[in-house]
Design an enzyme around this catalytic site. Structure first.
Site, PDB file in Angstrom:
ATOM      1  N   HIS A 111       0.836  -1.205   0.000  1.00  0.00           N
ATOM      2  CA  HIS A 111       0.000   0.000   0.000  1.00  0.00           C
ATOM      3  C   HIS A 111       0.874   1.260   0.000  1.00  0.00           C
ATOM      4  O   HIS A 111       0.615   2.198  -0.746  1.00  0.00           O
ATOM      5  CB  HIS A 111      -0.882   0.064   1.261  1.00  0.00           C
ATOM      6  CG  HIS A 111      -1.930  -1.007   1.360  1.00  0.00           C
ATOM      7  ND1 HIS A 111      -2.128  -1.749   2.499  1.00  0.00           N
ATOM      8  CD2 HIS A 111      -2.846  -1.447   0.463  1.00  0.00           C
ATOM      9  CE1 HIS A 111      -3.139  -2.589   2.310  1.00  0.00           C
ATOM     10  NE2 HIS A 111      -3.581  -2.439   1.081  1.00  0.00           N
ATOM     11  N   LYS A 138     -18.023  -6.297   7.428  1.00  0.00           N
ATOM     12  CA  LYS A 138     -16.810  -7.074   7.692  1.00  0.00           C
ATOM     13  C   LYS A 138     -16.370  -6.896   9.124  1.00  0.00           C
ATOM     14  O   LYS A 138     -16.529  -5.827   9.703  1.00  0.00           O
ATOM     15  CB  LYS A 138     -15.675  -6.554   6.792  1.00  0.00           C
ATOM     16  CG  LYS A 138     -15.518  -7.307   5.502  1.00  0.00           C
ATOM     17  CD  LYS A 138     -14.216  -6.863   4.859  1.00  0.00           C
ATOM     18  CE  LYS A 138     -14.050  -7.385   3.445  1.00  0.00           C
ATOM     19  NZ  LYS A 138     -12.862  -6.796   2.801  1.00  0.00           N
ATOM     20  N   ARG A 144      -1.835  -6.207  -8.704  1.00  0.00           N
ATOM     21  CA  ARG A 144      -0.782  -7.170  -8.404  1.00  0.00           C
ATOM     22  C   ARG A 144      -0.625  -8.239  -9.471  1.00  0.00           C
ATOM     23  O   ARG A 144       0.446  -8.492  -9.970  1.00  0.00           O
ATOM     24  CB  ARG A 144      -1.046  -7.851  -7.052  1.00  0.00           C
ATOM     25  CG  ARG A 144      -0.732  -6.969  -5.876  1.00  0.00           C
ATOM     26  CD  ARG A 144      -1.238  -7.550  -4.609  1.00  0.00           C
ATOM     27  NE  ARG A 144      -2.684  -7.717  -4.695  1.00  0.00           N
ATOM     28  CZ  ARG A 144      -3.471  -7.892  -3.656  1.00  0.00           C
ATOM     29  NH1 ARG A 144      -2.959  -7.961  -2.449  1.00  0.00           N
ATOM     30  NH2 ARG A 144      -4.769  -8.017  -3.801  1.00  0.00           N
ATOM     31  N   SER A 188      -3.127  -7.738   2.725  1.00  0.00           N
ATOM     32  CA  SER A 188      -3.405  -7.629   4.160  1.00  0.00           C
ATOM     33  C   SER A 188      -3.790  -9.001   4.722  1.00  0.00           C
ATOM     34  O   SER A 188      -3.408  -9.351   5.843  1.00  0.00           O
ATOM     35  CB  SER A 188      -4.540  -6.638   4.412  1.00  0.00           C
ATOM     36  OG  SER A 188      -4.175  -5.367   3.987  1.00  0.00           O
TER      37      SER A 188
HETATM   38  O1  PNS Z   1      -8.722  -2.906   0.005  1.00  0.00           O
HETATM   39  P1  PNS Z   1      -9.973  -3.390  -0.664  1.00  0.00           P
HETATM   40  O2  PNS Z   1     -10.866  -4.099   0.330  1.00  0.00           O
HETATM   41  O3  PNS Z   1      -9.698  -4.199  -1.891  1.00  0.00           O
HETATM   42  O4  PNS Z   1     -10.767  -2.061  -1.161  1.00  0.00           O
HETATM   43  C1  PNS Z   1     -11.996  -2.157  -1.831  1.00  0.00           C
HETATM   44  C2  PNS Z   1     -12.626  -0.770  -2.034  1.00  0.00           C
HETATM   45  C3  PNS Z   1     -12.675   0.002  -0.738  1.00  0.00           C
HETATM   46  C4  PNS Z   1     -11.810   0.014  -3.031  1.00  0.00           C
HETATM   47  C5  PNS Z   1     -14.062  -1.023  -2.588  1.00  0.00           C
HETATM   48  O5  PNS Z   1     -14.681  -1.986  -1.807  1.00  0.00           O
HETATM   49  C6  PNS Z   1     -14.933   0.215  -2.625  1.00  0.00           C
HETATM   50  O6  PNS Z   1     -14.663   1.157  -3.334  1.00  0.00           O
HETATM   51  N1  PNS Z   1     -16.003   0.195  -1.817  1.00  0.00           N
HETATM   52  C7  PNS Z   1     -16.962   1.288  -1.715  1.00  0.00           C
HETATM   53  C8  PNS Z   1     -18.332   0.892  -2.259  1.00  0.00           C
HETATM   54  C9  PNS Z   1     -18.480   1.216  -3.724  1.00  0.00           C
HETATM   55  O7  PNS Z   1     -18.222   2.325  -4.172  1.00  0.00           O
HETATM   56  N2  PNS Z   1     -18.894   0.223  -4.514  1.00  0.00           N
HETATM   57  C10 PNS Z   1     -19.131   0.395  -5.919  1.00  0.00           C
HETATM   58  C11 PNS Z   1     -17.893   0.188  -6.753  1.00  0.00           C
HETATM   59  S1  PNS Z   1     -17.413  -1.475  -6.669  1.00  0.00           S
END
Ligand code: PNS
Length: 162
Positions: free
Chosen positions: A18, A42, A91, A129
């Site tokens: 990150h 979660k 990745r 993570s």
């Molecule tokens: O570190 P992560 O868990 O892969 O991050 C995921 C994240 C936070 C980028 C994604 O879950 C997110 O943007 N969530 C907010 C909800 C949202 O906007 N959803 C619509 C697009 S998928």
């Protein structure tokens, strides 16, 4: 006008992967908002406040970086923050499908918002993570995965948490 980017994620906990992406994004934009997702669905190992504190500690010297949290839609949050781009690390091919789906969804919801994928540095290709959690929970060494200044805080929380 200053160009603002958002680096969103769960950051539970923050990893060297990150940090690598945040640092590289801060070379490309005037400001980088690191946005920690509040996800009530979660059960995280670190609370939102703790995750933000860890991120603040490790990005202390990066002037352009701001640590925040958000809930709801990223596309809306980006609008609120006047961000022009979402920056994410990619990745491997396994990341691609989900990331592509999210990028297209965000584009649909906020057509002004671009998603930029930075190729993860080779040394962090495998890092996540959840991998950090798994290794630390079994007492393994996570010094190659998390910032040295945060090692104790992260390790002590995760050790024994299975
Ligand atoms: O570190 P992560 O868990 O892969 O991050 C995921 C994240 C936070 C980028 C994604 O879950 C997110 O943007 N969530 C907010 C909800 C949202 O906007 N959803 C619509 C697009 S998928």
């Amino acid at each position: 006008m200053s160009k603002i980017a958002i680096c969103p994620g769960s950051f539970d906990p923050v990893t060297l992967g990150h940090i690598d992406i945040i640092k590289r994004a801060s070379k490309m934009f005037d400001k980088v908002i690191v946005a920690v997702l509040v996800n009530p669905g979660k059960k995280p190992s670190f609370s939102i406040t703790e995750r933000m504190e860890l991120l603040r500690e490790v990005t202390e010297e990066l002037d352009k970086v701001e640590i925040t949290s958000f809930n709801g839609l990223l596309a809306e949050y980006a609008k609120e923050k006047n961000a022009v781009a979402v920056v994410k690390g990619l990745r491997a091919v396994s990341d691609f499908e989900y990331e592509f789906q999210m990028a297209l969804t965000n584009k649909k919801l906020n057509p002004e918002l671009e998603t930029i994928f930075l190729t993860t540095s080779a040394k962090y290709m495998y890092l996540s993570s959840s991998m950090v959690k798994q290794v630390a929970s079994f007492g393994g060494d996570i010094s190659d995965f998390v910032p040295a200044c945060l090692y104790d805080k992260i390790y002590n929380r995760l050790k024994g948490e299975v």
